[in-house]
Design a protein around this motif. Structure first.
Motif, PDB file in Angstrom:
ATOM      1  N   TRP A  12       0.812  -1.214   0.000  1.00  0.00           N
ATOM      2  CA  TRP A  12       0.000   0.000   0.000  1.00  0.00           C
ATOM      3  C   TRP A  12       0.849   1.270   0.000  1.00  0.00           C
ATOM      4  CZ3 TRP A  12       0.500   3.672   3.791  1.00  0.00           C
ATOM      5  CH2 TRP A  12       1.174   3.279   4.953  1.00  0.00           C
ATOM      6  N   ASP A  13       2.088   1.195   0.526  1.00  0.00           N
ATOM      7  CA  ASP A  13       2.929   2.393   0.620  1.00  0.00           C
ATOM      8  C   ASP A  13       3.944   2.492  -0.511  1.00  0.00           C
ATOM      9  OD1 ASP A  13       4.345   0.198   1.536  1.00  0.00           O
ATOM     10  OD2 ASP A  13       5.225   1.211   3.256  1.00  0.00           O
ATOM     11  N   GLN A  20      -0.965   8.971  -4.707  1.00  0.00           N
ATOM     12  CA  GLN A  20      -1.766   8.963  -3.489  1.00  0.00           C
ATOM     13  C   GLN A  20      -2.552  10.266  -3.345  1.00  0.00           C
ATOM     14  OE1 GLN A  20      -0.065   8.958   0.701  1.00  0.00           O
ATOM     15  NE2 GLN A  20      -0.754   6.826   0.518  1.00  0.00           N
ATOM     16  N   TYR A  31     -11.006   1.080  -9.965  1.00  0.00           N
ATOM     17  CA  TYR A  31      -9.749   0.375  -9.699  1.00  0.00           C
ATOM     18  C   TYR A  31      -9.813  -1.080 -10.147  1.00  0.00           C
ATOM     19  CZ  TYR A  31     -11.274  -2.367  -5.596  1.00  0.00           C
ATOM     20  OH  TYR A  31     -11.880  -3.280  -4.766  1.00  0.00           O
ATOM     21  N   ASN A  37      -4.164  -3.665  -4.472  1.00  0.00           N
ATOM     22  CA  ASN A  37      -4.354  -3.809  -3.029  1.00  0.00           C
ATOM     23  C   ASN A  37      -5.459  -2.856  -2.567  1.00  0.00           C
ATOM     24  OD1 ASN A  37      -4.143  -3.921  -0.237  1.00  0.00           O
ATOM     25  ND2 ASN A  37      -1.916  -3.917  -0.232  1.00  0.00           N
ATOM     26  N   PRO A  38      -6.567  -3.362  -2.035  1.00  0.00           N
ATOM     27  CA  PRO A  38      -7.669  -2.473  -1.628  1.00  0.00           C
ATOM     28  C   PRO A  38      -7.287  -1.507  -0.515  1.00  0.00           C
ATOM     29  CG  PRO A  38      -8.050  -4.727  -0.873  1.00  0.00           C
ATOM     30  CD  PRO A  38      -6.886  -4.787  -1.811  1.00  0.00           C
ATOM     31  N   LYS A  39      -6.210  -1.784   0.209  1.00  0.00           N
ATOM     32  CA  LYS A  39      -5.769  -0.876   1.273  1.00  0.00           C
ATOM     33  C   LYS A  39      -5.369   0.490   0.717  1.00  0.00           C
ATOM     34  CE  LYS A  39      -2.688  -0.656   5.305  1.00  0.00           C
ATOM     35  NZ  LYS A  39      -3.760  -0.132   6.175  1.00  0.00           N
ATOM     36  N   LEU A  40      -5.038   0.535  -0.569  1.00  0.00           N
ATOM     37  CA  LEU A  40      -4.712   1.813  -1.200  1.00  0.00           C
ATOM     38  C   LEU A  40      -5.892   2.775  -1.174  1.00  0.00           C
ATOM     39  CD1 LEU A  40      -2.732   0.442  -4.260  1.00  0.00           C
ATOM     40  CD2 LEU A  40      -1.806   1.989  -2.547  1.00  0.00           C
ATOM     41  N   ASP A  42      -7.810   3.341   1.288  1.00  0.00           N
ATOM     42  CA  ASP A  42      -8.069   3.873   2.634  1.00  0.00           C
ATOM     43  C   ASP A  42      -7.981   5.394   2.698  1.00  0.00           C
ATOM     44  OD1 ASP A  42      -8.407   1.303   3.484  1.00  0.00           O
ATOM     45  OD2 ASP A  42      -6.559   1.172   4.644  1.00  0.00           O
ATOM     46  N   LYS A  44      -9.125   7.518   0.463  1.00  0.00           N
ATOM     47  CA  LYS A  44     -10.172   8.199  -0.314  1.00  0.00           C
ATOM     48  C   LYS A  44     -11.109   9.005   0.587  1.00  0.00           C
ATOM     49  CE  LYS A  44     -13.403   4.295  -0.291  1.00  0.00           C
ATOM     50  NZ  LYS A  44     -14.377   4.904   0.608  1.00  0.00           N
ATOM     51  N   TRP A 194       3.614  -7.716  -1.571  1.00  0.00           N
ATOM     52  CA  TRP A 194       2.419  -7.921  -0.748  1.00  0.00           C
ATOM     53  C   TRP A 194       2.833  -8.621   0.554  1.00  0.00           C
ATOM     54  CZ3 TRP A 194      -3.000  -7.552  -2.378  1.00  0.00           C
ATOM     55  CH2 TRP A 194      -3.165  -7.016  -3.660  1.00  0.00           C
TER      56      TRP A 194
END
Length: 257
Positions: A12-13, A20, A31, A37-40, A42, A44, A194
């Motif tokens: 995610w980072d 970002q 997406y 990665n769905p954590k990206l 977070d 929004k 990941w």
């Protein structure tokens, strides 16, 4: 403005700062849910509308983009890795141009870079390989005959092979038919960067059996080449005998000015 954003290889980072920021500002995000990665997501906004393109056709994706633009919404199309590799973005950009809608591309870190990091490997080593071939096996999407795995293998350069994990026996045959010895080092990197990342080192001959043993069937890159195990020549860039634009040789006469 529609923005195509590279999500990076998975962690995610590992998205860019610019990418970002676009996600933070987006009113609509489309997406690639099967790969990103769905954590990206977070970061929004609370009222941001999210679409999973894994469930959509090209026409449905373009409809959402066009509708969002006409409502003066900020639209982000979030692709895995860097959009320029196997991202199918050209057809999206062409459709937007037909609609007269502007767009831009925010690059990302490709998964082939993430795989090198996982392997702690440099793809280009002096005396071993100075080229990287990024390609894929022919499957439901064909590959031009002039770009076959076999033809590229004749160069014995470093190869990074996408979208081919389910065809490893055939891949090994193509590689050896092209000129790689069967004992050439290889690696299967599953979901590079990941949390569930897995690195499996093997040889061309053992690619299929290694994947079967590790139960890897998709979402992996195949890396092939002597950079994975060979002795290499020291780079001239930091050689004390080598003169560059910025530094004179401290001994000897070798010069690159």
């Amino acid at each position: 403005m529609i923005v195509f954003v590279g999500a990076g290889p998975g962690a995610w980072d590992l998205i860019t700062v610019r990418g970002q920021n676009y996600l933070r500002e987006a009113d609509i995000i489309i997406y690639a849910g099967s790969l990103v990665n769905p954590k990206l997501l977070d970061v929004k906004k609370e009222d941001c509308v999210v679409y999973n393109s894994a469930l959509m056709t090209l026409e449905e994706i373009i409809y959402v983009m066009v509708a969002g633009e006409r409502e003066r919404k900020e639209v982000v199309r979030l692709h895995t890795g860097d959009p320029c590799l196997y991202g199918a973005i050209q057809e999206q950009m062409d459709a937007l141009e037909q609609e007269g809608i502007p767009y831009e591309i925010c690059p990302g870190v490709s998964s082939f870079c993430g795989a090198a990091s996982a392997l702690e490997t440099e793809y280009t080593l002096p005396g071993i390989s100075q080229s990287v071939v990024i390609t894929r096996m022919a499957g439901r999407t064909p590959v031009p005959k002039r770009e076959s795995i076999q033809s590229f293998a004749a160069h014995r350069a470093t190869m990074v092979i996408f979208l081919s994990t389910g065809m490893l026996a055939e891949l090994a045959e193509e590689l050896t038919a092209g000129g790689y010895p069967g004992d050439t080092p290889a690696a299967i990197v599953y979901k590079a960067t990941w949390p569930e990342e897995k690195v499996c080192r093997c040889t061309i001959d053992s690619l299929a059996t290694t994947a079967e043993k590790e139960k890897i069937t998709k979402t992996a890159l195949i890396i092939v080449g002597r950079v994975l195990d060979s002795e290499y020549q020291r780079s001239e860039l930091y050689n004390p005998d080598f003169t560059t634009e910025y530094r004179r040789a401290s001994r000897g006469v070798k010069d690159n000015e």
